[in-house]
Design an enzyme around this catalytic site. Structure first.
Site, PDB file in Angstrom:
ATOM      1  N   TYR A 113       6.939  -1.460  -1.917  1.00  0.00           N
ATOM      2  CA  TYR A 113       6.431  -0.075  -1.871  1.00  0.00           C
ATOM      3  C   TYR A 113       5.031  -0.083  -1.297  1.00  0.00           C
ATOM      4  CZ  TYR A 113       6.416   4.832  -3.163  1.00  0.00           C
ATOM      5  OH  TYR A 113       6.410   6.207  -3.120  1.00  0.00           O
TER       6      TYR A 113
ATOM      7  N   TYR B 252       6.937   7.838   5.316  1.00  0.00           N
ATOM      8  CA  TYR B 252       6.811   7.806   3.854  1.00  0.00           C
ATOM      9  C   TYR B 252       7.925   8.636   3.244  1.00  0.00           C
ATOM     10  CZ  TYR B 252       4.694   8.082  -0.830  1.00  0.00           C
ATOM     11  OH  TYR B 252       4.438   8.000  -2.168  1.00  0.00           O
TER      12      TYR B 252
END
Lengths: 376, 138
Positions: A278, A328
């Site tokens: 992440y 994103y």
């Protein structure tokens, strides 16, 4: 014996500026692609887990599905992995057979900002610190990076190594938003947002949708794509005093979540063929490598600089470009890329013999998901 | 004379109003659990350590240490544009609480993790004072 599950369908929209679409519309588009990918019909979906699509009723009504299990989750990236775990548990508990996990994000066209007066995140403490000019997850992570640099001698060039590696991977991905490679020297000359983090250390707000279809392994074997087996998962959290950077940089929570997932998968970091980390911000990647046991505490900077995360390296990571360069999508595009790698569908950025891929996320909620090409 | 252009504490934030009222008086004050003595800020319904619902507002010692800092090169509010880049510090107060703030004075242009600091009170409008920090003797 726990029923095993797998991802059988994946779908996404283009990423970038997609005016005329809201999150619901982007989710519907992605779901359509995911169903086409696995040859299932809308009528086959009996579970629905949504992320960042608040109006779940409108969504289900729009595509005329009436699931036996429905869940809507908040627009925080930590929820992508929570949704994966929950879908697995729901199938294993017999609540649903085939679950669609759907994400839609119209943040770019909607002009979403993660800072200042329009910040949607509760982590900005209701604006308590605005009088001092403190705002945004970017600044929060900048302060964490500063601590890591102070404690361990991590440098800005180490952060640049993360950013430039993932950008190089994005250059091989036709769907990535940012594809122009840059060197660490170019990175070091680029502008700061909240020092020590630069724009190139921040993920990209974009429009897009991602959908995944999960079902039991028994059912998966009847479907056309290579099943992406869920081999292990684990979750942990560090909510205390989470208005402020955690003193252990989430290491304790990562060890707890990691341990659960490794035990379930019967695997260790050394068994992983690829990593999806992440990457809301570059320092999160460094913290994750340490917390999940890929390198010793404090050593992630030099470790990354040795090239271990590159496609040619020992642990190719964020091979689509990740959040930093692809888009994103709050974890969802990382799970998507993990699935593509397992299936052998990652094109120019394919990891050779990708049999185990580890998707990890570090935040006040930490998650660890391991996918495999083979069943347990 | 131009109006103060930066964000102010929210006037509708009743829970934290005592902190800002104390700052106006030149005092550092936070909610404090009456059962276990732990300070907390922002105000909250229960104590995170012992879960007691009993609390009072109490003065805290003004000293602390810089735990981290960041330098903003982007103005998220127009009022900060003239000061770019500006520094935000994360301070660990001796009473155990942390807070975000800024440094004052010439020595406040740079920060160092571990730097000892002391709270001071800056009136930014006739009604509002902010809690900022100056470098303290070790």
């Amino acid at each position: 014996m726990t029923r095993r599950v797998a991802l059988v369908g994946i779908g996404n929209t283009p990423y970038g500026q997609l005016p005329g679409h809201d999150a619901c519309s982007l989710g519907l588009w992605a779901l359509d692609n995911a169903l086409k990918d696995c040859g299932l019909a809308y009528e086959d979906v009996d579970g629905l887990i949504l992320n960042r699509i608040a109006d779940y009723q409108r969504f289900a009504s729009a595509c005329s599905i009436d699931p036996a299990y429905t869940l809507a989750t908040p627009a925080h990236g930590r929820f992508s992995a929570i949704c994966i775990q929950t879908a697995a548990a729901a199938i294993q508990a017999g609540l649903a057979e085939t679950i669609a996990l759907v994400y839609g994000n119209d943040g770019r066209s909607a002009g979403v900002r993660y800072a200042g007066d329009s910040a949607p995140y509760d982590s900005d403490a209701g604006g308590l610190w605005f009088p001092y000019g403190m705002t945004s997850p970017g600044a929060y992570h900048a302060l964490m990076a500063q601590q890591h640099m102070h404690r361990y001698g991590t440098t800005q060039a180490h952060l640049g190594a993360v950013a430039s590696t993932f950008r190089h991977h994005a250059s091989l991905n036709p769907e990535a938003v940012m594809r122009t490679p840059f060197t660490v020297d170019e990175y070091l000359r680029s502008p700061f947002i909240c020092e020590p983090l630069r724009r190139l250390d921040h993920c990209l707000i974009n429009d897009g949708g991602v959908a995944l279809i999960m079902t039991s392994v028994e059912r998966a074997l009847d479907l056309p794509q290579v099943p992406v087996h869920l081999r292990g998962h684990g979750q942990a959290s560090a909510f205390s005093a989470s208005d402020f950077p955690p003193e252990d940089l989430w290491r304790g929570a990562m060890q707890r979540a990691g341990r659960r997932s490794y035990a379930m998968a019967g695997a260790t970091p050394a068994d992983m063929c690829g990593l999806m980390i992440y990457d809301n911000f570059t320092p999160t990647v460094l913290f994750s490598l340490e917390g999940f046991g890929y390198c010793e505490p404090g050593e992630s900077g030099p470790w990354v600089e040795q090239g271990h995360l590159s496609l040619a390296g020992r642990y190719p990571a964020n091979t689509s470009g990740g959040h930093l360069s692809e888009s994103y999508m709050q974890g969802w595009n990382l799970h998507l890329e993990a699935a593509r790698q397992i299936r052998g569908q990652a094109g120019d950025r394919q990891i050779a013999d990708a049999s185990l891929v580890h998707v990890m996320a570090a935040a006040p909620v930490v998650s660890s998901i391991i996918y495999g090409r083979e069943p347990a | 004379m131009s109006a103060y252009a930066k964000p102010l504490p929210r006037p509708d934030d009743a829970a934290n109003a005592p902190h800002w009222a104390a700052a106006r008086r030149g005092e550092l004050s936070f909610q404090c659990c009456t059962d276990c003595g732990r300070f907390r800020f922002p105000a909250a319904p229960i104590c995170p350590a012992c879960r007691s619902r009993h609390a009072e507002w109490k003065r805290a010692p003004r000293r602390g240490v810089v735990e981290s800092f960041g330098r903003f090169h982007k103005a998220y509010w127009p009022g900060f544009a003239a000061e770019l880049p500006y520094l935000v510090v994360l301070v660990r107060l001796d009473c155990g609480l942390r807070m975000y703030s800024n440094l004052v004075g010439e020595a406040g242009q740079t920060a160092r993790i571990g730097m000892p600091v002391e709270a001071v009170f800056e009136a930014v409008t006739p009604e509002v004072s902010l809690v900022r920090f100056r470098v303290a003797k070790a």
